[in-house]
Design a protein around this motif. Structure first.
Motif, PDB file in Angstrom:
ATOM      1  N   ILE A  25      53.932 -15.247  57.400  1.00  0.00           N
ATOM      2  CA  ILE A  25      54.021 -13.951  57.682  1.00  0.00           C
ATOM      3  C   ILE A  25      55.331 -13.276  57.868  1.00  0.00           C
ATOM      4  CG2 ILE A  25      52.904 -11.984  58.713  1.00  0.00           C
ATOM      5  CD1 ILE A  25      50.513 -13.346  59.064  1.00  0.00           C
ATOM      6  N   ARG A  26      55.848 -12.202  57.359  1.00  0.00           N
ATOM      7  CA  ARG A  26      56.967 -11.738  57.624  1.00  0.00           C
ATOM      8  C   ARG A  26      56.967 -10.137  57.447  1.00  0.00           C
ATOM      9  NH1 ARG A  26      57.805 -15.964  59.862  1.00  0.00           N
ATOM     10  NH2 ARG A  26      59.809 -17.275  59.552  1.00  0.00           N
ATOM     11  N   SER A  27      57.344  -9.640  58.388  1.00  0.00           N
ATOM     12  CA  SER A  27      57.399  -8.106  58.494  1.00  0.00           C
ATOM     13  C   SER A  27      58.580  -7.358  58.586  1.00  0.00           C
ATOM     14  CB  SER A  27      56.159  -7.678  59.435  1.00  0.00           C
ATOM     15  OG  SER A  27      54.759  -8.010  58.853  1.00  0.00           O
ATOM     16  N   GLY A  34      57.513 -12.186  62.398  1.00  0.00           N
ATOM     17  CA  GLY A  34      56.814 -12.898  61.650  1.00  0.00           C
ATOM     18  C   GLY A  34      56.064 -14.364  62.424  1.00  0.00           C
ATOM     19  N   THR A  73      56.763  -1.595  59.908  1.00  0.00           N
ATOM     20  CA  THR A  73      55.597  -1.769  59.869  1.00  0.00           C
ATOM     21  C   THR A  73      55.153  -2.260  58.558  1.00  0.00           C
ATOM     22  OG1 THR A  73      55.630   0.454  58.935  1.00  0.00           O
ATOM     23  CG2 THR A  73      54.934   0.155  61.106  1.00  0.00           C
ATOM     24  N   LYS A  74      56.099  -2.416  57.770  1.00  0.00           N
ATOM     25  CA  LYS A  74      55.865  -3.120  56.507  1.00  0.00           C
ATOM     26  C   LYS A  74      55.889  -4.698  56.158  1.00  0.00           C
ATOM     27  CE  LYS A  74      58.121  -3.290  51.834  1.00  0.00           C
ATOM     28  NZ  LYS A  74      56.721  -3.163  50.970  1.00  0.00           N
ATOM     29  N   SER A  75      54.577  -5.014  55.775  1.00  0.00           N
ATOM     30  CA  SER A  75      54.403  -6.499  55.688  1.00  0.00           C
ATOM     31  C   SER A  75      54.962  -7.083  54.158  1.00  0.00           C
ATOM     32  CB  SER A  75      52.853  -6.895  55.756  1.00  0.00           C
ATOM     33  OG  SER A  75      52.763  -8.257  55.273  1.00  0.00           O
ATOM     34  N   ASP A  98      52.707 -12.328  53.574  1.00  0.00           N
ATOM     35  CA  ASP A  98      51.172 -12.075  53.885  1.00  0.00           C
ATOM     36  C   ASP A  98      50.388 -13.308  53.734  1.00  0.00           C
ATOM     37  OD1 ASP A  98      49.085 -11.158  55.119  1.00  0.00           O
ATOM     38  OD2 ASP A  98      48.226  -9.989  53.354  1.00  0.00           O
TER      39      ASP A  98
END
Length: 256
Positions: free
Chosen positions: A30-32, A78, A35-37, A40
């Motif tokens: 997971i990497r963001s 992440g 607030t945007k992923s 996923d």
């Protein structure tokens, strides 16, 4: 491991071993950004010597995944587990040569071994630039600059080569020539390869397997049999091309 706000953890790549026999193993990545992923829950394995092409629309997380494998994303949020080999090299779309150093100096940059010069000359010969060791980057064409970038990666004898659209800025003819060169180099050195590209035809021509990323998740995985990769199976090539374009949300047209 460094904790980040929101309970997520940024993980640096570690030596391979999460999955027996895999050169690369990614689990639950997971990497963001804010607030945007971007990624996923990505799971991906790459076998030693396997060539994987990563396709997907702009903003789907292709380069983010590559940077995570390269350990270049320390400032993002992440979590997940990444396992990669000890020796990893990266080739970008921009050759990123130092303009104030010679071709040889650029290839040996950061190489500490006593035989760095000899290894660099060998690598330059492999990419067709023997005798250009003393040239300056501005004296080279775009294709030649990318050859230097490949030599700089090869001199480190990588177990994993990460390539982020390395031929995207080249003209069509030079691009085809670079495809052949990359195939020869991979056959000789046998690293695992992850190639990020927007070009379906490039992916089919080069890869053993194609992965399509969509909205931060792996949406499609397709093997590329040798007859299709070599264009010996025209019907199979066209069927795979249409399948991949459909996965990318693009309608294939006759003759293209």
């Amino acid at each position: 491991m460094a904790a980040h706000p929101g309970g997520l953890t940024a993980l640096a790549p570690s030596p391979a071993g999460t999955k027996s026999g895999a050169a690369v193993s990614v689990r639950g990545l997971i990497r963001s950004f804010g607030t945007k992923s971007v990624l996923d829950g990505v799971d991906l394995d790459i076998a030693p010597g396997e060539f994987v092409a990563l396709l997907g629309p702009s903003g789907c997380g292709k380069s983010t995944l590559l940077r995570a494998l390269a350990g270049l994303d320390h400032d993002v949020r992440g979590s997940g587990v990444i396992s990669v080999p000890d020796r990893v090299s990266v080739v970008f779309q921009d050759s990123r040569l130092l303009p104030w150093d010679s071709v040889l100096g650029n290839v040996t940059l950061g190489v500490r071994e006593h035989d760095a010069g000899a290894r660099a000359r060998k690598a330059l010969a492999e990419v067709g630039l023997a005798g250009r060791e003393k040239a300056w980057p501005h004296q080279l064409s775009g294709g030649e600059q990318q050859r230097v970038a490949l030599a700089r990666s090869l001199v480190r004898e990588p177990q994993l080569l990460l390539a982020d659209e390395p031929f995207g800025a080249l003209d069509a003819l030079t691009r085809i020539r670079m495809h052949g060169l990359l195939q020869d180099l991979v056959a000789a050195h046998r690293p695992a390869v992850l190639l990020v590209t927007h070009d379906v035809d490039e992916a089919i021509a080069l890869a053993d397997r194609i992965v399509v990323l969509d909205q931060g998740r792996i949406a499609t995985v397709r093997p590329v049999p040798e007859p299709i990769r070599a264009s010996a199976d025209a019907a199979g090539h066209e069927a795979l091309r249409r399948d991949l374009l459909a996965a990318l949300g693009v309608e294939a047209t006759a003759g293209h």
